[in-house]
Design a protein around this motif. Structure first.
Motif, PDB file in Angstrom:
ATOM      1  N   ALA A   1       0.839  -1.195   0.000  1.00 58.72           N
ATOM      2  CA  ALA A   1       0.000   0.000   0.000  1.00 58.72           C
ATOM      3  C   ALA A   1       0.875   1.247   0.000  1.00 58.72           C
ATOM      4  O   ALA A   1       1.973   1.248   0.534  1.00 58.72           O
ATOM      5  N   GLN A   2       0.358   2.256  -0.656  1.00 61.35           N
ATOM      6  CA  GLN A   2       1.106   3.501  -0.695  1.00 61.35           C
ATOM      7  C   GLN A   2       0.982   4.195   0.646  1.00 61.35           C
ATOM      8  O   GLN A   2      -0.096   4.270   1.221  1.00 61.35           O
ATOM      9  N   SER A   3       2.127   4.722   1.149  1.00 59.15           N
ATOM     10  CA  SER A   3       2.089   5.312   2.483  1.00 59.15           C
ATOM     11  C   SER A   3       3.217   6.307   2.669  1.00 59.15           C
ATOM     12  O   SER A   3       4.164   6.363   1.885  1.00 59.15           O
ATOM     13  N   VAL A   4       3.078   7.067   3.724  1.00 57.98           N
ATOM     14  CA  VAL A   4       4.101   8.015   4.160  1.00 57.98           C
ATOM     15  C   VAL A   4       4.405   7.681   5.620  1.00 57.98           C
ATOM     16  O   VAL A   4       3.483   7.625   6.443  1.00 57.98           O
ATOM     17  N   THR A   5       5.669   7.478   5.930  1.00 65.04           N
ATOM     18  CA  THR A   5       6.062   7.062   7.273  1.00 65.04           C
ATOM     19  C   THR A   5       6.998   8.075   7.904  1.00 65.04           C
ATOM     20  O   THR A   5       8.009   8.437   7.311  1.00 65.04           O
ATOM     21  N   GLN A   6       6.638   8.510   9.093  1.00 68.38           N
ATOM     22  CA  GLN A   6       7.542   9.309   9.909  1.00 68.38           C
ATOM     23  C   GLN A   6       7.861   8.454  11.135  1.00 68.38           C
ATOM     24  O   GLN A   6       7.028   8.304  12.023  1.00 68.38           O
ATOM     25  N   PRO A   7       9.045   7.878  11.182  1.00 66.59           N
ATOM     26  CA  PRO A   7       9.343   6.868  12.207  1.00 66.59           C
ATOM     27  C   PRO A   7       9.379   7.417  13.630  1.00 66.59           C
ATOM     28  O   PRO A   7       9.165   6.676  14.581  1.00 66.59           O
ATOM     29  N   ASP A   8       9.659   8.698  13.768  1.00 67.47           N
ATOM     30  CA  ASP A   8       9.815   9.286  15.096  1.00 67.47           C
ATOM     31  C   ASP A   8       8.559  10.043  15.485  1.00 67.47           C
ATOM     32  O   ASP A   8       8.188  11.020  14.850  1.00 67.47           O
ATOM     33  N   ILE A   9       7.908   9.572  16.560  1.00 64.76           N
ATOM     34  CA  ILE A   9       6.689  10.241  17.018  1.00 64.76           C
ATOM     35  C   ILE A   9       7.046  11.537  17.729  1.00 64.76           C
ATOM     36  O   ILE A   9       6.367  12.563  17.596  1.00 64.76           O
ATOM     37  N   HIS A  10       8.127  11.492  18.509  1.00 63.27           N
ATOM     38  CA  HIS A  10       8.512  12.637  19.339  1.00 63.27           C
ATOM     39  C   HIS A  10      10.026  12.730  19.381  1.00 63.27           C
ATOM     40  O   HIS A  10      10.703  11.715  19.593  1.00 63.27           O
ATOM     41  N   ILE A  11      10.551  13.915  19.178  1.00 62.65           N
ATOM     42  CA  ILE A  11      11.990  14.159  19.262  1.00 62.65           C
ATOM     43  C   ILE A  11      12.226  15.356  20.161  1.00 62.65           C
ATOM     44  O   ILE A  11      11.484  16.356  20.088  1.00 62.65           O
ATOM     45  N   THR A  12      13.265  15.242  21.011  1.00 63.65           N
ATOM     46  CA  THR A  12      13.664  16.365  21.866  1.00 63.65           C
ATOM     47  C   THR A  12      15.101  16.730  21.541  1.00 63.65           C
ATOM     48  O   THR A  12      15.976  15.861  21.511  1.00 63.65           O
ATOM     49  N   VAL A  13      15.327  17.995  21.267  1.00 61.86           N
ATOM     50  CA  VAL A  13      16.685  18.480  21.015  1.00 61.86           C
ATOM     51  C   VAL A  13      16.928  19.734  21.854  1.00 61.86           C
ATOM     52  O   VAL A  13      15.978  20.431  22.237  1.00 61.86           O
ATOM     53  N   SER A  14      18.194  20.007  22.112  1.00 58.71           N
ATOM     54  CA  SER A  14      18.554  21.221  22.833  1.00 58.71           C
ATOM     55  C   SER A  14      18.617  22.388  21.860  1.00 58.71           C
ATOM     56  O   SER A  14      18.958  22.222  20.684  1.00 58.71           O
ATOM     57  N   GLU A  15      18.269  23.560  22.368  1.00 61.73           N
ATOM     58  CA  GLU A  15      18.349  24.745  21.540  1.00 61.73           C
ATOM     59  C   GLU A  15      19.776  24.923  21.040  1.00 61.73           C
ATOM     60  O   GLU A  15      20.746  24.764  21.806  1.00 61.73           O
TER      61      GLU A  15
END
Lengths: 110, 113
Positions: A1-15
């Motif tokens: 099936a055709q799809s779009v995947t964003q593997p990371d639900i949540h990311i935290t980075v420092s400013e």
């Protein structure tokens, strides 16, 4: 099936740190590719888009994305994150209609 | 230009009630779309229209109807609301042509009790 995947639900980075948000698609041919940003309680704002040509595209707010055909990926990057970049980011593809990934929520630590 | 506007911004319905969401655009765009956004699922296409008087089903059309009587307006109807239709609804529009940018409205938050 055709799809779009964003593997990371949540990311935290420092400013001030660098950022990369991943996006993979599974379509037979290269679709048109987009990244949108959504701040809390707001609609979606287009960051950048890729149709053809140079595989590295520049967008607004200092964002860029690189299209890699061999990996079916269109990852979003920013060299130095600002606190105001905290938002939800959506990758999308346009074939017959626009399909979105589930989104990646970005938190920026002071 | 106001761009894409949506009415209302927020609504609470009881199960079984009906309502219509209005999307209006002043950019003379041919294509218009209705999406719903649910946590962890991104935006899913409900219905879309490629021109006045035409509509088509998207990914999740069940329980919704649409109409495009005027080019600038795209209406989304819920005939008998269900709790599963609690969501945030976004309208979008763009010009005809694959490389045209899609513009989004600010969203309508719907709660079905």
């Amino acid at each position: 099936a055709q799809s779009v995947t964003q593997p990371d639900i949540h990311i935290t980075v420092s400013e001030g740190a660098s950022l990369e948000l991943r996006c993979n698609y599974s379509y037979g041919a290269t679709p048109y590719l987009f990244w949108y940003v959504q701040s809390p309680g707001q609609g979606l704002q287009l960051l950048l888009k890729y149709f053809s040509g140079d595989t590295l595209v520049q967008g607004i707010k200092g964002f860029e994305a690189e299209f890699k055909r061999s990996q079916s990926s269109f990852n979003l990057r920013k060299p130095s994150v600002h606190w105001s970049d905290a938002a939800e980011y959506f990758c999308a593809v346009l074939k017959n209609d626009m399909r979105f990934g589930a989104g990646t929520r970005l938190t920026v630590k002071p | 230009n106001a761009g894409v506007t949506q009415t209302p911004k927020f609504r609470v319905l009881k199960t079984g009630q009906s309502m219509t969401l209005l999307c209006a655009q002043d950019m003379n765009h041919e294509y218009m779309y209705w999406y719903r956004q649910d946590p962890g699922m991104g935006l899913r296409l409900i219905h879309y229209s490629v021109g006045e008087g035409t509509t088509a089903k998207g990914e999740v059309p069940d329980g919704y109807n649409v109409s495009r009587l005027k080019k600038q307006n795209f209406l989304l109807g819920l005939e008998s609301a269900a709790p599963s239709q609690t969501s945030v609804y976004f309208c979008a529009s763009r010009r005809r042509g694959p490389q045209e940018t899609q513009y989004f409205g600010p969203g309508t938050r719907l709660l079905v009790l």
